[in-house]
Design an enzyme around this catalytic site. Sequence first.
Site, PDB file in Angstrom:
ATOM      1  CD  GLN A 167      33.620  23.971  33.815  1.00  0.00           C
ATOM      2  OE1 GLN A 167      32.784  24.861  33.809  1.00  0.00           O
ATOM      3  NE2 GLN A 167      33.925  23.267  32.727  1.00  0.00           N
ATOM      4  CE1 TYR A 206      33.144  32.676  31.534  1.00  0.00           C
ATOM      5  CE2 TYR A 206      33.505  30.385  30.952  1.00  0.00           C
ATOM      6  CZ  TYR A 206      32.677  31.490  31.010  1.00  0.00           C
ATOM      7  OH  TYR A 206      31.391  31.414  30.540  1.00  0.00           O
ATOM      8  NE  ARG A 212      34.688  22.410  28.067  1.00  0.00           N
ATOM      9  CZ  ARG A 212      33.410  22.588  27.779  1.00  0.00           C
ATOM     10  NH1 ARG A 212      32.597  23.149  28.664  1.00  0.00           N
ATOM     11  NH2 ARG A 212      32.924  22.175  26.621  1.00  0.00           N
ATOM     12  CB  CYS A 260      21.326  19.149  20.164  1.00  0.00           C
ATOM     13  SG  CYS A 260      21.805  20.886  20.079  1.00  0.00           S
ATOM     14  CB  CYS A 282      17.737  26.123  17.742  1.00  0.00           C
ATOM     15  SG  CYS A 282      17.220  25.619  19.403  1.00  0.00           S
ATOM     16  CB  CYS A 342      15.947  21.870  25.707  1.00  0.00           C
ATOM     17  SG  CYS A 342      16.252  21.002  24.141  1.00  0.00           S
ATOM     18  CB  ALA A 348       3.127  23.794  17.388  1.00  0.00           C
ATOM     19  CD  GLU A 353       1.112  19.013   7.659  1.00  0.00           C
ATOM     20  OE1 GLU A 353       0.955  19.723   6.634  1.00  0.00           O
ATOM     21  OE2 GLU A 353       1.207  19.487   8.811  1.00  0.00           O
ATOM     22  CD  GLN A 356       5.591  28.788   8.370  1.00  0.00           C
ATOM     23  OE1 GLN A 356       6.494  29.261   7.704  1.00  0.00           O
ATOM     24  NE2 GLN A 356       4.322  28.891   8.029  1.00  0.00           N
TER      25      GLN A 356
END
Length: 692
Positions: A102, A208, A256, A383, A386, A405, A437, A456, A464
């Site tokens: 690119q 851009y 693009r 994904c 986040c 990531c 975690a 657990e 959380q």
Amino acid sequence: MYDTLFSPMKIGAMTVKNRTVMAAAEFSLGQPNGKPTERMMDYYEERAKGGVGMIIPGICRVNDMGGASTFTQLSMSHDYHIEPMHEFAERIHRHGAKLCIQLHHPGRQGMASATNSLPLVIPVANRFPGVMDSIFKCTPLLLGMEEKGVCFSMQAPSRVELAKHGATRMHAMSKKEIHDLIDDFVAAAVRCQKAGVDCVELHAGHGYIIQQFLSPHTNRRKDEYGGGFNRRMRFITEIIQGIRARCGRDYPLTVRLTVDEMYDRVGRKGVGYDLETGKKIAKRLEELGVDAINVTSACYDAYNYWLEPSSFEPGWRKYLAREIKSVVSIPVIAANVIRTPEQAEHQLAEGDQDFIASARAFICDPHWVRKAQEGRPEEIRRCIGCLNCIRSFMTNAGVGKPGECALNMSVAHEKEYFNMPRDGAGRRIVVVGAGPAGLTAAETLARRGFDVQVFEKAEKPGGQVITAAACPHRDKLLWSVEDLMTAAKKAGAQITLGREPTAAEIAAMEPYAVVLATGGVPVRPRSIQGIEGENVFTAPEIIHKKKVLRDADVVVAGSGLTGLETAEILCADGNRVTIIEMADQLAPGAWFQIIDDEMERLQDTGTVYATGTKLLAVDEASVTVQSVKSEEIRKIPADYLVLALGVRPAGQLREQLEELNVQRVYAVGDAAKSGTIANACHSAYDTVMTIR
């Protein structure tokens, strides 16, 4: 199973083995001289091994003098880049994938501190590697100079207002600068062809320089390169004509293209160009001989509409690709928040687009394609949006480190990760807690050959994350837990839900080590007078609807993401909300895109924000606060106070285990320090990799 997804298709003279494209996402993996590092080649080769049809690495500059976006991006500005790029291409080709480079110039979004200085840095950095470390230490100073305009200006079609994000000083390009830059793009394409690169892509999106020429908002020139549509098209037209003249008609060329600048989405209706103009541009590009359109949207002024947070639904902008496909006959590539092969197959089969593109899906799981092709879609690590990838890149690029990531610990460490030592020798390790975690620790340790037992206390894993995912538009965060559970089990970890062993029970298991991932509990400062009152609640109580407040005056203490999301819930139930925050800005430490996303939903709710404000006391009718600067004390009328002050490590298990002489006890995630999903996973991985 996914017949269209895994069918080949041509882009010009090039045949791509399937319909998957890894879209460009800069991760700061190159050398200062623009050559690829071994780590960069490992990173992209792993995605080629994973089955991706065509790989487009991060932005590749065409000019070192004024075209840099980072100190460590790829470059094809000189002939000495040809041979290293050839090696890069060969490593991608080993696995049947195509390599597309690119070509990019940032224009007004560039790194002004590198303008005219990068060419001086390169030869010194080549000879003395430690030089870059010194430069990276100066990053805060350099950024400060950029903010104050004490630096060279970036090239742009016109001098206009600074962008909302990534802003830097600019100047209107002279015609000589325009002609020189056109030559730079063409010469870079020629070098790519000589290096054996399969295809080149012109980046005409995300604000851009090529898009800046296309947009009436940023191109206000009065000469042949600005004004009406045809004149705004002239810059990219001459680049394409130059590439065709020197590389030939058969060399694959894609663009693009931002097909809608989406200023209307951020309250600036009529600014820039819309989809109708985007369709017109795409049609003209086909006439010019472009072989495919890679559809994207927006720019830095509308950041969330090209790099979406988790609140955006998968496929939300597929209509853009469908509209472009209706006016061109060349292939249409598009990134539409693709997350699953089912979604990809559906969009292809429905004719929305010809290729599915994603950067984040393949960052999160380099083997996404292979897992789908082998009938193992449930093993894909999805994904969650986040944005830790862009946040970490933006943070790390200035100090010479790559992006990361939140969920994939292998990023930029592929060789070490996929050749992890199996040195566990069956020794037992107990993990307490099955949030991100604990599950990351469990998977990693099991892959190393330990006998991993996870406990657990709740009936469901997640910790959380369960609370975070219960907030509006955040349900996709639970994907992280589901996928980490799948990975941990596949690696061999034994997971028991609904049981919290005592310290004595853990000691009786005679573990080699214990990993505490027990999470945290909401902070409730005892120093605040009235904090134990019946009208005081914690954010999780509101989020999980354990307490529903309606038509009341509510003060929320803490403006982090949890506080803002709690306010959104309260406003939806008809409450009048005031958010107080000790810092002088909202959501201190949170990534700006997440804040923008949440504030967009709060903007019409009447929420009042009081920054620089300290909580002192609460009673039945008011909350007492103090100005941090003036120390003025005042009362805010309030029926209720909701605490969103973060969490502190839960329980006393560590001390109990140490009293029983249990060796090698480690705390990870919120059990060690409150943080994000990314913090939890990375702290767990880094910690357990030290266990020997």
